[in-house]
Design an enzyme around this catalytic site. Structure first.
Site: not given
Length: 376
Positions: A89, A271, A309, A311, A314, A340
């Site tokens: 940015d 974002d 999940c 991830c 998990c 996660h």
């Protein structure tokens, strides 16, 4: 180059080709303000949690370690060991967020550094030079982000100045991309639409910046205090006036529900710090709403944060264990929650793309939003 592959209502499924790889859109960009995702998350982790684009902050990296140092070390990709796209940015949001430390003039903005108080000047040329030194894939034009509730007269003047600054950004980027020692001579430029919560100012500004034929267009100055209804109203009014053959980026947004609604209005890029910030405080996203793992009811809960999940948290740990880590102030607890949440966001974007591909985005959105309400 941006290519729309499929539309479903106003929702768009596309591909954005860059020098650092192809981005599948709609996409969520993981926020790494100071060239790192807060919560002890490494770029090697980002590969595992489906991250396509990493976002870093021009102002923060200019202050520390210094963009010239990053350039000497080969640019941001090399510095942080990340080979996929990076968006930087422009520092324009700090014009809004550091309101007590800055002074805006036509040539640019005078800041006092939030780190050590030293004086900093940043205008369109300086912002482009810093972003060129960082060698990001996509640079954002330098703009002023006025408060969404500022008076129309102020916002009109501010928007006109942002347009003048955009022209200066484009000229400076063209110059920088022609230099031999520029690391990424194919750096792209996105312009930013402003106008607070005033539809007429937003539409007029969208028409003006569309003439610049940029690589993409962002909608800035939302999610800064206005209601969700106002945000959606402005998107409904503004997005149709931005070029259809370029990606549309809604800056700083948002919650999973915000993203689902904005995709339905034609937005491609997002974002937000929510998944990382909430994760660091033990708040985790699931398809059945948000959980606060500090709650006592998870003390003996041997289930993962969310069943099914994929991830790293998990797959390996229980709610009870992560709660213990958070209570004991062990950094691992924070890290697992952030991993996660980012995985949840990136997986949701995958599902969004699949739903648009299948022509069932409306049904998908309705199912997802209904699920989020379950734990309220």
């Amino acid at each position: 180059m941006y290519k729309v592959l499929k539309t479903d209502g106003k929702a768009k499924r596309g591909e954005f080709h860059t020098v650092h790889g192809v981005v599948q859109t709609p996409v969520f960009m993981n926020v790494g303000t100071a060239a790192a995702i807060k919560g002890a998350v490494a770029t090697t982790d980002l590969q595992e949690i489906k991250t396509q684009v990493q976002l870093s902050n021009t102002y923060h990296l200019h202050v520390r370690p210094g963009d010239k140092i990053v350039k000497q070390l080969g640019g941001l990709h090399k510095f942080m060991n990340w080979d996929k796209p990076i968006l930087t940015d422009s520092g324009g949001f700090q014009v809004f967020s550091l309101a007590g430390l800055r002074k805006i003039k036509e040539e640019g903005v005078f800041f006092n550094s939030h780190v050590d108080g030293r004086k900093i000047f940043m205008g369109p040329e300086e912002s482009m030079q810093i972003q060129s030194n960082l060698a990001s894939t996509i640079a954002m034009a330098f703009d002023e982000c006025p408060s969404s509730i500022a008076k129309p007269d102020y916002i009109k003047q501010s928007v006109e100045r942002t347009t003048r600054w955009l022209e200066r950004c484009k000229n400076e980027m063209n110059r920088l991309n022609s230099l031999e020692d520029t690391i990424n001579r194919q750096q792209m430029l996105f312009g930013i639409n402003q106008g607070g919560i005033y539809e007429d100012i937003r539409i007029e500004h969208a028409k003006e910046i569309a003439k610049f034929d940029l690589d993409g267009y962002a909608i800035g100055g939302l999610a800064v205090g206005e209601s969700h209804e106002d945000m959606y109203r402005i998107l409904d009014a503004t997005v149709p006036f931005l070029p259809k053959d370029k990606p549309t980026y809604l800056m700083g947004v948002g919650t999973p529900a915000n993203i689902l609604e904005a995709v339905d209005r034609g937005v491609d890029f997002f974002d937000c710090v929510y998944p990382t910030r909430n994760g660091r405080h033990g708040h985790v996203y699931t398809n059945h709403g948000k959980l606060n793992l500090f709650n006592a009811k998870y003390e003996l809960d041997s289930k993962p944060i969310e069943e099914g999940c994929g991830c790293p948290a998990c797959r390996n740990y229980s709610r009870a264990y992560i709660r213990h880590l958070l209570k004991a102030k062990e950094m691992l607890g924070m890290r697992l929650c952030v991993l996660h949440n980012l995985y949840f966001y990136n997986t949701m974007m995958e599902e969004i793309r699949d739903a648009i591909d299948a022509g069932r985005y409306r049904e998908y959105k309705a199912e997802k939003l209904a699920g989020f309400e379950e734990n309220k």
